[in-house]
Design a protein around this motif. Sequence first.
Motif, PDB file in Angstrom:
ATOM      1  N   ILE A 135      48.872  46.996  35.145  1.00 13.91           N
ATOM      2  CA  ILE A 135      48.493  47.047  36.557  1.00 13.91           C
ATOM      3  C   ILE A 135      48.974  48.350  37.184  1.00 13.91           C
ATOM      4  O   ILE A 135      48.238  49.002  37.928  1.00 13.91           O
ATOM      5  CB  ILE A 135      49.031  45.809  37.316  1.00 13.91           C
ATOM      6  N   ARG A 167      42.229  45.707  36.615  1.00 14.78           N
ATOM      7  CA  ARG A 167      43.340  45.282  37.462  1.00 14.78           C
ATOM      8  C   ARG A 167      43.018  43.946  38.119  1.00 14.78           C
ATOM      9  O   ARG A 167      43.881  43.059  38.212  1.00 14.78           O
ATOM     10  CB  ARG A 167      43.652  46.355  38.508  1.00 14.78           C
ATOM     11  N   ASN A 171      45.120  40.542  37.813  1.00 18.84           N
ATOM     12  CA  ASN A 171      45.627  39.880  39.014  1.00 18.84           C
ATOM     13  C   ASN A 171      45.152  38.437  39.120  1.00 18.84           C
ATOM     14  O   ASN A 171      45.834  37.608  39.709  1.00 18.84           O
ATOM     15  CB  ASN A 171      45.238  40.673  40.271  1.00 18.84           C
ATOM     16  N   GLN A 177      48.423  36.571  43.416  1.00 23.57           N
ATOM     17  CA  GLN A 177      47.629  37.798  43.555  1.00 23.57           C
ATOM     18  C   GLN A 177      46.122  37.544  43.574  1.00 23.57           C
ATOM     19  O   GLN A 177      45.342  38.460  43.370  1.00 23.57           O
ATOM     20  CB  GLN A 177      47.969  38.767  42.410  1.00 23.57           C
ATOM     21  N   ARG A 180      44.177  39.672  46.104  1.00 18.58           N
ATOM     22  CA  ARG A 180      44.096  41.060  45.632  1.00 18.58           C
ATOM     23  C   ARG A 180      43.087  41.177  44.486  1.00 18.58           C
ATOM     24  O   ARG A 180      42.340  42.145  44.401  1.00 18.58           O
ATOM     25  CB  ARG A 180      45.465  41.550  45.195  1.00 18.58           C
ATOM     26  N   ALA A 181      43.072  40.167  43.620  1.00 18.74           N
ATOM     27  CA  ALA A 181      42.123  40.157  42.506  1.00 18.74           C
ATOM     28  C   ALA A 181      40.694  40.158  43.028  1.00 18.74           C
ATOM     29  O   ALA A 181      39.838  40.897  42.521  1.00 18.74           O
ATOM     30  CB  ALA A 181      42.371  38.952  41.605  1.00 18.74           C
TER      31      ALA A 181
END
Length: 192
Positions: A135, A167, A171, A177, A180-181
């Motif tokens: 990441i 990434r 995530n 996360q 964010r993913a």
Amino acid sequence: MNSSTRRDRIGWKSYLIKIAALFMLLTSWSIAKSQTSHFYRDRAMEKMVKGDDAGLISDCTMIIALDEDDVGVQCAYTERAMASFRLKDYRSTITDLTTLIELIPKREKPYYLLVNAYYRRGYAKEKISDHGGAITDYTHVIESLPKKAMTGIKSWTEMEAWAYFRRGQLNLSLPDQRDRACLDLSMACELG
């Protein structure tokens, strides 16, 4: 002329002869070393074309040991890392790419080889389940590449899209996360 002056003059001549011989020896050694490095470069190219990854690793190791050209050494680290990756030796891949990252001069504008090394190292870290390290490397790629509108370089946009995608996938595996993913995966789709 007294004997000590004559001896000093003979000593001086002997000294100059030794220095000249040493210079010639070092010069011939340097030329031989350069020719040897070119031999291994040519042979490494042949092994790359043939798909002989073990042989390529061996020749790249010799290039790294013998070559004095920064670009030649950087190429050797890159090719050795990729050959190690194809042989599923991910730790060696990570080691070589880390060394490559340290060797590449940092510039104001992103340097493609440097960003590519971060991307490939991130992917190798994924393979050994170092998700945090992967990441971090993908984040470095995303932050380092200029936006397409600024450069018009399609390959950089593709690499950025892949970095967001990889990434985002990582995530998704982290419970805290997921938002964010989703942002990363959306950005990957937007970039293409």
